[in-house]
Design an enzyme around this catalytic site. Structure first.
Site, PDB file in Angstrom:
ATOM      1  N   GLU B 162       0.830  -1.215   0.000  1.00  0.00           N
ATOM      2  CA  GLU B 162       0.000   0.000   0.000  1.00  0.00           C
ATOM      3  C   GLU B 162       0.861   1.261   0.000  1.00  0.00           C
ATOM      4  OE1 GLU B 162      -3.124   0.799  -0.366  1.00  0.00           O
ATOM      5  OE2 GLU B 162      -4.116  -1.140  -0.312  1.00  0.00           O
ATOM      6  N   GLU B 165       2.198   1.642  -3.485  1.00  0.00           N
ATOM      7  CA  GLU B 165       1.164   2.049  -4.440  1.00  0.00           C
ATOM      8  C   GLU B 165       0.779   3.515  -4.275  1.00  0.00           C
ATOM      9  OE1 GLU B 165      -1.179  -2.240  -4.906  1.00  0.00           O
ATOM     10  OE2 GLU B 165      -2.279  -0.510  -4.158  1.00  0.00           O
ATOM     11  N   GLU B 166       0.613   3.942  -3.027  1.00  0.00           N
ATOM     12  CA  GLU B 166       0.117   5.305  -2.802  1.00  0.00           C
ATOM     13  C   GLU B 166       1.191   6.373  -2.963  1.00  0.00           C
ATOM     14  OE1 GLU B 166      -2.262   5.858   0.698  1.00  0.00           O
ATOM     15  OE2 GLU B 166      -3.767   4.408   0.032  1.00  0.00           O
TER      16      GLU B 166
END
Lengths: 279, 279
Positions: B162, B165-166
């Site tokens: 995460e 990805e962010e």
């Protein structure tokens, strides 16, 4: 004015049963609960008209909850492009995404949550059981009580409940000393297993008849010396952690009710409270 | 001899398509996967014959997995007494209990698992984002990256994924400092939210376009001073825990791969490893 006319038309259509009754959700979507039997063909045509209206209204996700008694309405919904979101014994939840954009429908639940419970009396004896069924049946293994967390149940409450159910012993929750994540525990679903410490409030064992063959207080060293505990890496390590806890050199996570700010209910935040208090 | 004759009859019936092809499970049950289209009436009559045979054989739980393309076979199964166990976008799992005894069918998954990730560089700045959607949209809040754990994914891997990805930042997982259990997070399902600490391996931020409005390294004290963090009991407490961790006076749980003994795969056991090493 056009919007108002549309609104009026809608209400009259809903009243005449030409559009499904729906409630709005927080994410520009609608939720439909069908509770009365309906002819599948009639349902199909009302569903088509409803989607067309919701599309005009700019709605995104559409949820339809169908009780198992209305299983004959599942097929028309799927023909209309709905897919399964989740299901429970008494109902199925179908979902559809109206816009052409990628859907932001939340994923289904992925984990089952289970607990194991160490309970010790003041003679350094731990509460152990032999199970009538399951993978340890007939193995002679004395194990600590284990069980599943029910839907909507707090982990700490589940541990107290399972110990009471299996052995009749009342306890209060102390802390979680470790947890394990396993995958493909049943079909594609995973499981989270929390090892809990509880303090006994009663000592008179009454084993549950259905699932428990026998229950007793056993000296911790005797529990640990069992061949299965010694030969099983994870069981051995959990026992070492528990002994460190008993000896006062280990802190786990204990629950603290905190306001999450998003609902009235307080939620349990599990943290190393001793470390925070030491500061 | 009678049993053998029964066995022979069975095999020939399966071959002639009069009995559903099933595999045995570990709990005296059978699992059926239907993958070819079938007339619902034909399916219903074969299902009746199959259950009758399985009853003779002493089978208990019967699982039927139907892909969504075979939605027309759900109704005959329910008419025969099956109920929903769980469903995913592409299939539904139905279940039936043959004996007269209480069923021991395992419960469905009850929890979704989510992570939040604190990442700090060597200037005591934390990695924060502003989201394009969600409940904090437009609030001006700089928050730590959050996301859902995918099916079959380890919590520690989900946190690393995460953050990448962010924000484009590579990290390695350190530990879980706290977790929260919430109920009715979506419909009747609960959620477990794990607050994770990660160590950055890169520092050049590249925010994801779809979900992230902006991302930056922000001094920890500035993050903490935000009005929302101060006024929100749970956010404030999590930030205090994180600061205790940064100051070296707090231990959370870190993952240790251990052999569970029941499958080839090692599982992550999360525990207070520092306390165990201190011994």
């Amino acid at each position: 004015m056009a919007a108002q006319q549309l609104g009026l038309a809608t209400e009259s259509q809903v009243q005449r049963g030409k559009i499904l009754t729906a409630t709005n959700d927080e994410f520009d979507g609608v939720i439909v609960e069908v509770n009365e039997p309906m002819d599948p063909k009639v349902f199909h045509s009302i569903l088509k008209a409803s989607i067309s209206l919701w599309r005009q209204q700019g709605k995104k996700g559409v949820w339809i909850k169908l009780p198992i008694g209305l299983v004959n309405l599942v097929e028309p919904a799927v023909k209309e492009g709905f897919w399964y979101h989740h299901a429970e014994p008494t109902y199925i939840m179908l979902v559809f995404w109206i816009p052409n954009s990628e859907n932001t429908i939340p994923a289904n639940a992925t984990h089952r949550v289970c607990i194991g419970a160490f309970v010790m009396n003041d003679k350094r004896e731990v509460l152990v059981v032999q199970e009538k069924g399951g993978r340890f049946r007939g193995s002679g293994l004395w194990k600590f009580p284990t069980g599943s967390v029910d839907e909507g149940e707090d982990i700490c409450d589940a541990a107290v409940r399972e110990v009471k159910e299996e052995t009749g012993i009342d306890t209060e929750f102390v802390e979680i000393i470790a947890f394990r994540q396993s995958h493909k525990a049943f079909f594609e679903k995973s499981d989270l297993f929390f090892v809990c410490i509880l303090r006994p409030l009663s000592f008179d064992i009454q084993p549950q008849e259905l699932e428990i063959e026998a229950a007793m207080w056993m000296p911790l060293e005797e529990y640990e010396a069992q061949e299965f505990v010694q030969s099983h890496e994870q069981m051995k390590r959990i026992t070492e952690i528990y002994k460190a806890k008993v000896d006062g050199v280990y802190n786990g996570f204990s629950p603290v009710l905190t306001d999450s700010g998003f609902s009235d209910a307080k939620r349990n935040l599990y943290l190393n409270e001793k470390a925070m208090k030491r500061q």
